[in-house]
Design a protein around this motif. Structure first.
Motif, short mmCIF file in Angstrom:
data_model
loop_
_atom_site.label_atom_id
_atom_site.label_comp_id
_atom_site.label_asym_id
_atom_site.label_seq_id
_atom_site.Cartn_x
_atom_site.Cartn_y
_atom_site.Cartn_z
N GLN A 71 0.99 -1.21 0.04
CA GLN A 71 0.09 -0.04 -0.06
C GLN A 71 0.83 1.11 -0.06
OE1 GLN A 71 -3.29 0.35 -0.38
NE2 GLN A 71 -3.07 2.57 -0.11
N GLN A 72 1.86 1.19 0.93
CA GLN A 72 2.58 2.49 0.90
C GLN A 72 3.42 2.68 -0.39
OE1 GLN A 72 5.21 0.92 4.20
NE2 GLN A 72 4.16 2.73 5.83
N GLU A 75 1.09 4.42 -3.02
CA GLU A 75 1.12 5.64 -2.46
C GLU A 75 2.29 6.35 -3.16
OE1 GLU A 75 0.16 5.72 1.67
OE2 GLU A 75 -2.04 5.02 1.29
N THR A 78 2.33 6.94 -6.83
CA THR A 78 1.34 7.80 -7.14
C THR A 78 1.74 9.05 -6.96
OG1 THR A 78 -0.60 6.05 -6.91
CG2 THR A 78 -1.06 8.55 -6.85
#
Length: 465
Positions: A71-72, A75, A78
């Motif tokens: 997830q990190q 992020e 992005t």
């Protein structure tokens, strides 16, 4: 099944005509648009944007996701993309181009399409908020095959695909025909040859060849001009047949009330120019031969013939080898090419070998030691080579060459020393009159050129016929 397919196609064609009628009724007839301002082709868009990226983002390090969980990492990637995008968008590149829509995917308030022009294709991002609601409604009714004009800013998606964020899209031509399905393309060979325009739309390689061919023609002209050759343009209509052995097309000249032939060769006209004092001449000319037809033989085709006074076969060998190398270097950009499934290198000196020596390499038979037609014909029978009634010593050598050697000639090879029986217009080899001063050059198993020292002895020529 075929009837159902035709019904489905007819329904699709009707839908397209109905869409056109609706556009015309609403005052949006695309056929009234005769000009569109094109600032770039798609290849130029890519080149300019990549250079712009390098200028603005060249020193920016790639995002580091080491030690981050999934997830990190997403992020971080992005966030890095958004920062890069903000830098690029602050200094936008605006483009206007036109082409055929080859793909479309509508997704609510935003859609994607791919537009193909002369130099390639590029993805376009069409958002309702950017083009206004009415234009977006019109866009959703566009069909694959329609020709559109696009204006917008260039950007790169998070997945890395270069795209155009569309600010304006205009229907320039409504396609009333349905293109072949893109995944399969136009694969039927005969259909491709009948409908070249569809082939050019659907097949990237066909378009590449179409763009490469005129460059090759210009390259040939440039090279021969630099060697002192004079380009000629001779008559296509000929009162007598000559220069080759082929069946001609015949037409009638009304003013002269006389039949003429469409030329089967440029040879005689160019030789007359030599007689007239032009020492180096060539012509890239259209020929017509009223014979068989397949994907490799068209009744109407282009050849190049070049003639040199005061020179011989050695001069033509050098000219031919230099020409191939010049074209590869100046047009392709390399002497190493991949063609017909083979890796070809045009840089080393081309191999030179006689037809007899090449046959000997493959069969062990030395035709220089064969002294009679009967002995040659016996060897042909022994090796299962079909002979015709007129076959003599030289014809048998050629038959052996075609059976055992031709398919092995991958790298550039000058095949020399052709028998006199198959070279009626070539000068005899003074050391062995059974053979001539002639060559054919083979590359990737294909004959690419044919040349010889011209037979200039009229008595010898008369005796051969």
């Amino acid at each position: 099944m075929a009837e159902q397919k035709n019904q489905d196609l007819n329904q699709l064609l009707k839908i397209r005509r109905d869409k056109l009628a609706e556009l015309q009724a609403n005052g949006k007839d695309p056929f009234q648009i005769t000009k569109y301002d094109v600032t770039h082709h798609t290849d130029e868009i890519r080149t300019i944007y990549e250079a712009h990226e390098k200028e603005l983002l060249g020193d920016r390090p790639a995002v580091n996701t080491e030690g981050l969980d999934e997830q990190q990492a997403r992020e971080a990637v992005t966030a890095d993309y958004n920062e890069r995008r903000a830098i690029m968008d602050a200094s936008p590149i605006n483009v206007s181009f036109a082409g055929r829509m080859m793909f479309k995917r509508v997704m609510g308030k935003a859609s994607f399409c791919n537009v193909q022009d002369l130099k390639g294709g590029i993805q376009c991002y069409v958002a309702r908020d950017a083009v206004d609601e009415d234009s977006y409604k019109d866009f959703k009714k566009f069909d694959i095959g329609d020709i559109v004009g696009v204006k917008g800013e260039v950007f790169r998606t998070q997945k890395g695909e270069m795209s155009v964020h569309v600010s304006e899209i205009t229907l320039l031509t409504k396609s009333l025909q349905v293109l072949p399905e893109k995944f399969h393309g136009l694969t039927d060979i005969e259909e491709r040859y009948r409908r070249r325009y569809v082939d050019l739309i659907m097949n990237d390689d066909s378009r590449r060849v179409a763009l490469l061919r005129p460059k090759i023609i210009r390259g040939i002209q440039s090279f021969l001009d630099s060697q002192g050759y004079i380009e000629a343009e001779t008559s296509v209509l000929q009162p007598i047949l000559g220069g080759a052995n082929a069946r001609p097309f015949v037409t009638h000249h009304n003013a002269l009330n006389k039949d003429f032939y469409l030329r089967i060769a440029t040879e005689l006209s160019l030789k007359r120019l030599l007689v007239g004092g032009l020492e180096k001449v060539y012509e890239i000319g259209r020929l017509c031969r009223n014979e068989g037809m397949d994907t490799a033989h068209n009744p109407e085709f282009t050849t190049i013939e070049a003639y040199l006074a005061y020179g011989n076969l050695d001069d033509m060998i050098k000219l031919t080898e230099d020409l191939f190398r010049y074209l590869a270097t100046n047009i392709i950009g390399t002497t190493k090419i991949h063609w017909l499934g083979e890796d070809i290198d045009l840089a080393p000196e081309f191999k030179k070998a006689t037809m007899v020596d090449l046959v000997k390499e493959k069969t062990g038979i030395d035709f220089l030691q064969v002294k009679s037609d009967e002995e040659a014909l016996a060897l042909a029978k022994e090796h299962g080579i079909e002979v015709q009634k007129h076959f003599t010593y030289g014809h048998v050598i050629n038959a052996f060459f075609e059976k055992y050697v031709e398919d092995s000639l991958v790298q550039p090879t000058f095949v020399m020393g052709h028998p006199i029986e198959i070279s009626p217009l070539a000068r005899k080899n003074p050391k062995d009159p059974r053979f001539t001063e002639r060559f054919e050059i083979y590359i990737a198993r294909k004959e690419m050129a044919n040349a010889f020292t011209e037979l200039n002895d009229p008595i010898d020529q008369l005796e051969r016929f």
